[in-house]
Design a protein around this motif. Structure first.
Motif, PDB file in Angstrom:
ATOM      1  N   LYS A 103       6.802  -0.421   2.343  1.00 44.09           N
ATOM      2  CA  LYS A 103       5.469  -0.143   1.798  1.00 44.09           C
ATOM      3  C   LYS A 103       4.883   1.025   2.578  1.00 44.09           C
ATOM      4  CE  LYS A 103       2.835  -3.559   0.477  1.00 44.09           C
ATOM      5  NZ  LYS A 103       1.876  -4.699   0.478  1.00 44.09           N
ATOM      6  N   GLU A 126       1.113   0.450  -2.869  1.00 39.56           N
ATOM      7  CA  GLU A 126       0.436  -0.668  -3.527  1.00 39.56           C
ATOM      8  C   GLU A 126       1.061  -2.008  -3.131  1.00 39.56           C
ATOM      9  OE1 GLU A 126      -2.283  -0.531  -5.308  1.00 39.56           O
ATOM     10  OE2 GLU A 126      -2.400   1.652  -5.139  1.00 39.56           O
ATOM     11  N   LYS A 153      -1.505  -6.966  -0.582  1.00 37.83           N
ATOM     12  CA  LYS A 153      -2.436  -5.887  -0.930  1.00 37.83           C
ATOM     13  C   LYS A 153      -1.890  -4.544  -0.469  1.00 37.83           C
ATOM     14  CE  LYS A 153      -6.644  -8.684  -1.142  1.00 37.83           C
ATOM     15  NZ  LYS A 153      -6.001  -9.985  -1.005  1.00 37.83           N
ATOM     16  N   LYS A 154      -2.633  -3.515  -0.756  1.00 40.39           N
ATOM     17  CA  LYS A 154      -2.263  -2.129  -0.461  1.00 40.39           C
ATOM     18  C   LYS A 154      -2.146  -1.890   1.041  1.00 40.39           C
ATOM     19  CE  LYS A 154      -3.992   2.545  -1.560  1.00 40.39           C
ATOM     20  NZ  LYS A 154      -5.076   3.268  -2.274  1.00 40.39           N
TER      21      LYS A 154
END
Length: 247
Positions: free
Chosen positions: A94, A99, A203-204
């Motif tokens: 990530k 995202e 979450k982001k």
């Protein structure tokens, strides 16, 4: 050792998951990252900005990656008193700004095979799946660590009713709204072991650094290895959201 196993079994029975701190050393994790970065003959996914988001089919692409799988299988066999085989594997990267993912179960979705037949997700290959997440970086609220809920119990036909039933395992909004999620903060080398029926989301990544994890799934060896069949079916499925059906 016996007391520790009984404690883990109790946690898993009550919640569907448990966390183990410092399961792998940082030096071992560094070796894994090196092998992942050099791995070949894998499946890679990129986001719209051409950032690497995921690598699949990599558990046997290096000495330490093989060692990792063997260590996890031994641990699961001892802890659950069952025999396991790897079912699927992925590396999730990530990147900054990357995202998160929607609240979902794992494997609870329908896919359409090459004969246009509707198939029951992972349950085409077995009925018992355990996920093992290995933290390669520190995982926090700020970088979008895993949010995990207690396992929902039921068979495929019961649990699919809690999803949007749209070719992905996304939970209905009303189910997510009444589900309590716990943020799982992790240090490098920590692992989380959880049932595929535990709702989870993230979450982001709001930080400037990557948040990398390995995410392996195991099935019972009594069903035989379904590893290659799974990836072959996934590639040939007629679902429009192939990148989403197994997150």
């Amino acid at each position: 050792m016996v007391n520790e196993v009984l404690s883990l079994q109790k946690q898993y029975s009550l919640n569907g998951y448990f966390l183990l701190k410092n399961f792998f050393s940082q030096s071992f994790i560094s070796q894994l990252i090196n092998e992942i970065e050099k791995s070949e003959n894998t499946i890679k996914y990129y986001d719209k900005d051409n950032n690497l988001r995921r690598i699949e089919k990599l558990y046997d692409k290096g000495t330490q990656l093989n060692n990792l799988n063997n260590k996890i299988i031994h641990f699961l066999n001892v802890t659950f008193d069952k025999n396991f085989l790897i079912f699927k594997d992925k590396f999730n990267a990530k990147p900054p700004g990357g995202e998160g993912f929607f609240a979902h179960y794992d494997g609870i979705f329908h896919f359409i095979d090459t004969d246009n037949k509707k198939r029951k997700g992972w349950y085409e290959y077995g009925d018992y799946f355990i996920n093992v997440l290995i933290a390669l970086d520190k995982c926090t609220k700020e970088n979008g660590s895993l949010e995990l809920a207690k396992a929902h119990y039921g068979n495929f036909d019961e649990l699919i009713k809690n999803t949007k039933n749209n070719g992905t395992p996304a939970l209905k909004e009303q189910i997510e709204s009444i589900t309590s999620f716990n943020l799982i903060n992790l240090d490098i080398g920590d692992i989380v072991v959880f049932s595929n029926t535990c709702p989870h989301r993230s979450k982001k990544n709001e930080t400037k650094n990557n948040r990398r994890v390995l995410y392996y799934t195991y099935s019972l060896s009594k069903y035989g290895s379904k590893y290659h069949q799974y990836f072959n079916d996934k590639e040939k499925s007629k679902n429009t959201s192939k990148a989403l059906v197994d997150k």
